[in-house]
Scaffold this active site. Structure first.
Site, PDB file in Angstrom:
ATOM      1  N   LYS A 194      41.674  48.171 -30.528  1.00  0.00           N
ATOM      2  CA  LYS A 194      42.415  46.929 -30.345  1.00  0.00           C
ATOM      3  C   LYS A 194      43.223  46.549 -31.569  1.00  0.00           C
ATOM      4  O   LYS A 194      42.924  45.592 -32.266  1.00  0.00           O
ATOM      5  CB  LYS A 194      41.464  45.805 -29.941  1.00  0.00           C
ATOM      6  CG  LYS A 194      40.972  45.976 -28.514  1.00  0.00           C
ATOM      7  CD  LYS A 194      39.860  44.994 -28.182  1.00  0.00           C
ATOM      8  CE  LYS A 194      38.537  45.480 -28.689  1.00  0.00           C
ATOM      9  NZ  LYS A 194      37.412  44.574 -28.459  1.00  0.00           N
ATOM     10  N   ARG A 254      19.129  40.574 -29.617  1.00  0.00           N
ATOM     11  CA  ARG A 254      19.545  39.202 -29.954  1.00  0.00           C
ATOM     12  C   ARG A 254      18.375  38.237 -29.994  1.00  0.00           C
ATOM     13  O   ARG A 254      18.397  37.263 -30.746  1.00  0.00           O
ATOM     14  CB  ARG A 254      20.596  38.713 -28.955  1.00  0.00           C
ATOM     15  CG  ARG A 254      21.908  39.417 -29.172  1.00  0.00           C
ATOM     16  CD  ARG A 254      22.932  39.055 -28.143  1.00  0.00           C
ATOM     17  NE  ARG A 254      24.209  39.639 -28.537  1.00  0.00           N
ATOM     18  CZ  ARG A 254      25.309  39.576 -27.837  1.00  0.00           C
ATOM     19  NH1 ARG A 254      25.308  38.950 -26.668  1.00  0.00           N
ATOM     20  NH2 ARG A 254      26.412  40.129 -28.264  1.00  0.00           N
ATOM     21  N   GLY A 308      31.148  45.487 -31.883  1.00  0.00           N
ATOM     22  CA  GLY A 308      30.158  45.960 -30.926  1.00  0.00           C
ATOM     23  C   GLY A 308      30.092  47.473 -30.830  1.00  0.00           C
ATOM     24  O   GLY A 308      29.007  48.068 -30.830  1.00  0.00           O
ATOM     25  N   GLY A 342      34.145  38.556 -31.784  1.00  0.00           N
ATOM     26  CA  GLY A 342      35.316  37.724 -32.050  1.00  0.00           C
ATOM     27  C   GLY A 342      35.136  36.848 -33.280  1.00  0.00           C
ATOM     28  O   GLY A 342      36.085  36.626 -34.042  1.00  0.00           O
TER      29      GLY A 342
HETATM   30  P1  ADP Z   1      34.600  47.468 -32.104  1.00  0.00           P
HETATM   31  O1  ADP Z   1      33.912  47.051 -30.831  1.00  0.00           O
HETATM   32  O2  ADP Z   1      33.649  48.154 -33.045  1.00  0.00           O
HETATM   33  O3  ADP Z   1      35.363  46.349 -32.737  1.00  0.00           O
HETATM   34  P2  ADP Z   1      36.871  48.466 -30.647  1.00  0.00           P
HETATM   35  O4  ADP Z   1      36.386  47.761 -29.434  1.00  0.00           O
HETATM   36  O5  ADP Z   1      38.099  47.988 -31.290  1.00  0.00           O
HETATM   37  O6  ADP Z   1      35.687  48.571 -31.729  1.00  0.00           O
HETATM   38  O7  ADP Z   1      37.170  49.980 -30.328  1.00  0.00           O
HETATM   39  C1  ADP Z   1      36.248  50.838 -29.740  1.00  0.00           C
HETATM   40  C2  ADP Z   1      36.891  51.641 -28.661  1.00  0.00           C
HETATM   41  O8  ADP Z   1      37.986  52.380 -29.155  1.00  0.00           O
HETATM   42  C3  ADP Z   1      35.951  52.646 -28.060  1.00  0.00           C
HETATM   43  O9  ADP Z   1      35.805  52.373 -26.679  1.00  0.00           O
HETATM   44  C4  ADP Z   1      36.641  53.986 -28.278  1.00  0.00           C
HETATM   45  O10 ADP Z   1      36.530  54.871 -27.181  1.00  0.00           O
HETATM   46  C5  ADP Z   1      38.076  53.585 -28.454  1.00  0.00           C
HETATM   47  N1  ADP Z   1      38.846  54.570 -29.210  1.00  0.00           N
HETATM   48  C6  ADP Z   1      38.721  54.888 -30.502  1.00  0.00           C
HETATM   49  N2  ADP Z   1      39.580  55.855 -30.851  1.00  0.00           N
HETATM   50  C7  ADP Z   1      40.273  56.165 -29.753  1.00  0.00           C
HETATM   51  C8  ADP Z   1      41.316  57.085 -29.465  1.00  0.00           C
HETATM   52  N3  ADP Z   1      41.811  57.898 -30.392  1.00  0.00           N
HETATM   53  N4  ADP Z   1      41.792  57.108 -28.206  1.00  0.00           N
HETATM   54  C9  ADP Z   1      41.290  56.311 -27.262  1.00  0.00           C
HETATM   55  N5  ADP Z   1      40.315  55.414 -27.460  1.00  0.00           N
HETATM   56  C10 ADP Z   1      39.811  55.354 -28.691  1.00  0.00           C
HETATM   57 MG    MG Z   2      34.617  46.815 -28.834  1.00  0.00          MG
END
Ligand code: ADP
Ligand code: MG
Length: 396
Positions: A196, A34, A350, A373
């Protein structure tokens, strides 16, 4: 809205809002990405004879007497990266700080202390905003990560600073994300994964009209498989969002858009299992297991969809990638997207970023957003408070 390259900054004092909310462990910066990301704006300004007053938040302090949230380590690192002295202020407002700002000469750099040492920051307090604004000739926002927050150093300050603009980081986000939001080249493929669902479904709804194909993986896919009427065993799902998934599937088919769900999946006992138990088709997921990654057949199918894309937007890993046993889908997808030629490839999130970094592929994407976010809010089509404030100030 104005950006720094449209301003006359020579001899001016710039109050630059950066995002130095870096991971710290016992005072040691774990990742200075950053800070490095802010250098384009800072060096540009210094080369043009501006003086810099840098401000940021760090973590979530509740009072001023929490030295572990001091920005001092970032000032030290910034000095190394800039190759010049960076003075540390004892606070971000107040008479001592005002004195230090008054003494500042062109080419000098002053770092203010953590904005969140003052409750007025998060409250977007008028008095606090006024004190911040009074420090500067020109306020420069270069902190996209907080662009969705109506905080004093993002919004309130713009009212009181004599002039305001965005920095180069903000400009890049605005241009790249703006393009995939409003004017993408087709075919436009959106990849959505991660966990999420509740934060992502609005983005998919907002993008549906613009996209041609949506690829869904990760735990997100489990909720969609449930919506299709499949059993998903012990997998992570958001039952309250099944209705939303059904609606999106219906809307998409009404509009002739394709939603691609996994056809096969890698499953295991649990998220911490040392090995996967096997691969199954999506319609026969074993009752007592968890889906933790997409399967090989799915990767091949996603690759075919991506091969014809001109624009790709990716947010969310394809599986529980933190566990090497379930990282294959995310890693291979990163390789596939990175390998696309003549395609605008944009990434946000992230965890998605972590996957790409660990594969050493960051340079092979067109743009990686610095927002979490704020990235999601922008992609939902919301007007971010930071942009709104800068637009209004440009009209004045
Ligand atoms: P980003 O930070 O890129 O927006 P998210 O925070 O939404 O992504 O999602 C990432 C998380 O989702 C990771 O911690 C990963 O372990 C979890 N994840 C992805 N697929 C699965 C799954 N099938 N079961 C459980 N957790 C999962
Ligand atoms: Mg995340």
């Amino acid at each position: 809205m104005k950006f720094i390259d449209q301003m006359d900054i020579n001899g001016q004092k710039l109050l630059v809002r950066v995002d130095y909310n870096v991971p710290l462990k016992e005072g040691v910066i774990q990742d200075a990405h950053r800070i490095r990301a802010s250098l384009a704006t800072l060096n540009y300004a210094l080369e043009r004879g501006a003086a810099l007053i840098i401000c940021s938040h760090l973590g979530r302090p509740t009072t001023r007497h929490e030295p572990e949230f001091s920005l001092l380590p970032t000032a030290v690192r910034l000095a190394e990266l800039l190759g010049r002295k960076v003075k540390m202020a004892p606070d971000c407002v107040g008479s001592e700080v005002t004195g230090m700002v008054q003494a500042l000469k062109p080419g000098q750099v002053l770092m203010l202390e953590n904005l969140r040492y003052h409750a007025g920051e998060k409250r977007n307090d008028h008095e606090f905003s006024k004190q911040l604004g009074a420090l500067a000739d020109i306020y420069v926002n270069d902190a996209f990560a907080v662009a969705h927050r109506a905080h004093a150093s993002v919004v309130g300050v713009v009212e009181y600073a004599p002039a305001s603009c965005g920095g180069f980081l903000l400009k890049k986000e605005w241009e790249y994300l703006g393009q995939v939001l409003t004017d993408p080249q087709h075919p436009y493929v959106v990849i959505s994964g991660g966990a999420k669902m509740s934060t992502k479904i609005d983005v998919l709804n907002a993008l549906l009209d613009k996209t041609d194909d949506i690829i869904i993986g990760g735990a997100m896919a489990n909720t969609f498989l449930l919506a299709r009427g499949y059993q998903v065993g012990q997998s992570l799902v958001e039952k309250l969002r099944v209705r939303d998934a059904v609606e999106l599937l219906e809307k998409a088919s009404g509009k002739g858009k394709k939603i691609h769900l996994p056809v096969d999946l890698t499953f295991g006992q649990g998220i911490h299992s040392l090995t996967a138990l096997g691969v199954c088709r999506s319609d026969v997921i074993p009752q007592d297991s968890m889906v933790l990654d997409i399967g090989p057949e799915t990767i091949t199918q996603f690759k075919t969809v991506l091969a014809k894309a001109k624009t790709v937007l990716w947010n969310g890993p394809m599986g529980a990638f933190e566990n090497p046993a379930f990282a294959r889908g995310s890693r291979e997808l990163a390789q596939i997207v990175a390998g696309l030629d003549d395609v605008l490839t944009i990434v946000g999130g992230g965890d998605t970023n972590v996957v790409i970094k660990s594969e050493n592929l960051s340079d092979q994407f067109s743009f990686i957003s610095t927002g979490g976010g704020s990235f999601m809010a922008f992609m939902e089509g919301k007007e971010l408070p930071a942009f709104k404030a800068l637009k209004e100030s440009a009209k004045r």
